[in-house]
Each structure stands twice: as C-alpha cells, then as structure tokens.
Design a protein around this motif. Sequence first.
Motif, PDB file in Angstrom:
ATOM      1  N   CYS A  55       0.834  -1.208   0.000  1.00 47.05           N
ATOM      2  CA  CYS A  55       0.000   0.000   0.000  1.00 47.05           C
ATOM      3  C   CYS A  55       0.864   1.253   0.000  1.00 47.05           C
ATOM      4  CB  CYS A  55      -0.936  -0.005   1.201  1.00 47.05           C
ATOM      5  SG  CYS A  55      -2.214  -1.275   1.069  1.00 47.05           S
ATOM      6  N   ARG A  88      -6.620  -1.331  -1.937  1.00 53.10           N
ATOM      7  CA  ARG A  88      -6.997  -2.306  -2.961  1.00 53.10           C
ATOM      8  C   ARG A  88      -7.298  -1.601  -4.280  1.00 53.10           C
ATOM      9  NH1 ARG A  88     -11.520  -3.880  -1.001  1.00 53.10           N
ATOM     10  NH2 ARG A  88     -10.580  -5.201   0.568  1.00 53.10           N
ATOM     11  N   GLN A  92      -5.320  -1.940  -7.772  1.00 55.73           N
ATOM     12  CA  GLN A  92      -6.047  -2.306  -8.987  1.00 55.73           C
ATOM     13  C   GLN A  92      -5.828  -1.273 -10.090  1.00 55.73           C
ATOM     14  OE1 GLN A  92     -10.037  -2.726  -7.509  1.00 55.73           O
ATOM     15  NE2 GLN A  92      -9.784  -4.895  -7.041  1.00 55.73           N
TER      16      GLN A  92
END
Length: 172
Positions: A55, A88, A92
């Motif tokens: 992240c 996330r 993506q």
Amino acid sequence: MISLITGAFRALHKWAGNSWLVLIAMGIATACLYVDTRRTRADRDAWASWARETCAHAGAGTDAATIERKDAAGRTHKVRMPRGAVCREAVQDLAKFRADTLAATARVLGAAAAEREAKSSRDLVAARVETGNRAAALTTMEKADAQIRDDDRVDGNWFAALNRLGGLQPPD
C-alpha cells in the motif's frame, strides 16, 4: 531395554491409573495448539507487513477512510471506505495502468513492424525496378556506343543514352 520401558509403564499405570494418560494427551494437544497459534500469528504478521509495504508503494494507506466520489450525474459524495479498500483500489488502478501500457506498447510495436515491413516491400520493388531500368539503360548505352561513327562523333541518341545511364533522364 523394552522390558524396562514396559515395566515402568505398568508401574505408572498401577500407581495413577488412566488419568495420567489423559493429562499427557491434553499436554500434547495444548502444545500443538500453541505451536499452530504461533505459526498463524507469524503468517498474519508477515501478510500485514506485506500489505502495508504494498500500500505504501501504491501511495495509499491501509486504514479506513472517507473519500469523495462522483456519481453518474457528476455530483460529489463522501463515501466511507473500509480498512484496506483504498489500498486495494490503488493497487487495482496500478495493475490496470500496467496492463493498458503493455497493450498500447504492443499495438505501437505491431504498427511499427507492419510499417517497416511495408517500407521494406516497397523498397524491394523499387530496387527491382531500378535494377531493370539500369540494365535497360546499359543496353541502350551499348547500342549507342556501337553506332558511333569512325570519326568519333556522337549524336543526340548517344547523349540521351548517357543521361539515362547516369539517371538524369527517365527510362523509355
């Protein structure tokens, strides 16, 4: 040796009965559960560390957050995202960007290869035509040389053949 172990087992069984077997089984089960719990915690910590690092590289955090989103009508709304959802989506988006970039690169390289192949084909055809023109100009020049008179005077046909041979005049 075996008789010593079986004798000790019989003596312990006469003294304590079956209760010590239950105690040993519970100790073994507790030790197995402890080891499995430690392994599970180590795996969880490793995955959490990997997620935080991923992240961070993606430019997003792992915590829950409130972000602004535009709906289909173009209005801005605040949306509460659960923990890890922002990360996330960032990962993506990066994966989609990478796939799109690779696809665009493949398209550009394919178009360049097709263009290069077309130019090569045109150059090959032009080279064949030029070779034929040079051969024809050389034949015309040889004929013009054969027609030179004894006094070494040349006429306009000889100069035209010379110009064709030098590429200064288009072929007939």
